[in-house]
Design a protein around this motif. Structure first.
Motif, short mmCIF file in Angstrom:
data_model
loop_
_atom_site.label_atom_id
_atom_site.label_comp_id
_atom_site.label_asym_id
_atom_site.label_seq_id
_atom_site.Cartn_x
_atom_site.Cartn_y
_atom_site.Cartn_z
N GLN A 91 -16.32 -96.54 13.85
CA GLN A 91 -17.42 -97.49 13.71
C GLN A 91 -18.51 -97.33 14.77
N GLY A 92 -18.11 -97.19 16.03
CA GLY A 92 -19.10 -97.02 17.08
C GLY A 92 -19.88 -95.73 16.92
N CYS A 101 -22.48 -96.17 14.18
CA CYS A 101 -23.67 -96.85 14.70
C CYS A 101 -24.58 -95.90 15.47
N GLU A 102 -23.95 -95.10 16.33
CA GLU A 102 -24.73 -94.20 17.18
C GLU A 102 -25.36 -93.06 16.39
N THR A 113 -19.67 -87.98 22.21
CA THR A 113 -18.68 -89.04 22.32
C THR A 113 -17.28 -88.45 22.45
#
Length: 234
Positions: free
Chosen positions: A111-112, A115-116, A130
Motif C-alpha cells: 500500500q505505501g 501511494c508513492e 524502497t
C-alpha cells in the motif's frame, strides 16, 4: 512601464459538464485510476456511468476492489476489469474468485509503495526507492539498488489515462475539498492522470471555497460533474 491586468474569477471558464460529456473521455481498454478505501471516497456516479455505457477491458489502478456489489466492486461483478493494480482484494470475495479463475489479472503492490508510485507519476519523477518487498515475490523482475550499504527496490511511477475523483465540494473551475477520510487516494490520483474528472457532492461558485482548505487545485482538473444521490451505496 509595467502594465498589470487584474484577474477576475468571473473570467474563468466553468469546467462543469454533463455526465454524458464526461463519459466521452472514457473508452474501453483505458487505464483508469479509481480512488477510495473500501467504499469511502469512491466516485460512485462515474462508476455507474461507466457501467451504463458498457466500457470494458479496463486496466484499473486502485487501492482495493471494495466489497461485493458496492463501489468498484460493481465493475468487478459486471466483468469490466481486465487487469487491476492494487494493494489487496480480500474484502471482495468476488474479486478473489475471478482472479483465481483467471478472469481478472492482478498486480499486487504494497500500500505505501502504491501511494508513492502514484505520487511519483504525478510529480514527474523516474521512480522511488524502497526496502519494502525485498526478498519477497514483490522483488521479482525489479532492479535492486544499493546505497550506503543498504538495498532498495526501484519502483516505477504509475500514471493513468483518466482519473475519476470524488470530492465533497468543488467550485466551477475544479478546486476541490474532501470530507475527512474520504480524501484517501483522491488527492494523489488527481495528479497522476492525463485527464481528470471530478464528481462533487456539491458544486459551488468560484470564490466560495476558502483557499486555505482547497486540497486539489483546479489546474489539475479537466471536468466537474454533479454526483447523483441515487448512485450512492447504502
Amino acid at each position: 512601464m509595467v502594465i498589470r491586468k487584474e484577474y477576475s474569477y468571473n473570467m474563468a471558464k466553468s469546467k462543469v459538464v454533463s455526465i454524458d460529456e464526461a463519459m466521452e473521455k472514457i473508452h474501453s481498454g483505458q487505464t483508469l485510476m479509481v480512488p477510495g478505501f473500501v467504499n469511502c471516497g469512491v466516485p460512485q456516479t462515474l462508476i455507474a456511468a461507466i457501467l451504463e455505457r458498457g466500457y470494458t477491458d479496463l486496466n484499473i489502478i486502485s487501492n482495493n476492489t471494495s466489497v461485493k456489489g458496492k463501489g468498484i466492486g460493481k465493475l468487478v461483478h459486471a466483468n469490466r476489469i481486465k487487469h487491476i493494480t492494487c494493494s489487496h482484494i480480500g474484502n471482495n470475495t468476488e474479486t478473489v474468485e475471478k482472479v483465481v479463475a483467471g478472469e481478472i489479472n492482478v498486480t499486487f503492490v504494497p500500500q505505501g509503495t502504491l501511494c508513492e508510485r502514484i505520487r511519483a507519476g504525478g510529480a514527474g519523477i523516474g521512480g522511488i526507492l524502497t526496502p519494502t518487498g525485498l526478498g519477497t515475490p514483490v522483488e521479482e523482475g525489479k532492479q535492486v539498488i544499493e546505497i550506503n550499504g543498504k538495498k532498495y527496490l526501484l519502483e516505477l511511477p504509475l500514471r493513468a489515462d483518466v482519473a475519476i475523483i470524488h470530492a465533497y465540494k468543488a467550485d466551477k473551475i475544479g478546486n476541490c475539498i474532501y470530507h475527512r477520510t474520504a480524501r484517501n487516494f483522491n488527492q494523489i490520483m488527481a495528479t497522476a492522470a492525463d485527464f481528470v474528472i471530478v464528481e462533487a457532492e456539491e458544486i459551488v461558485e468560484v470564490g466560495e471555497l476558502d483557499p486555505d482548505i482547497i486540497v486539489t487545485p483546479g489546474c489539475l482538473v479537466d471536468m466537474v460533474v454533479q454526483a447523483r444521490l441515487e448512485d450512492r451505496d447504502e
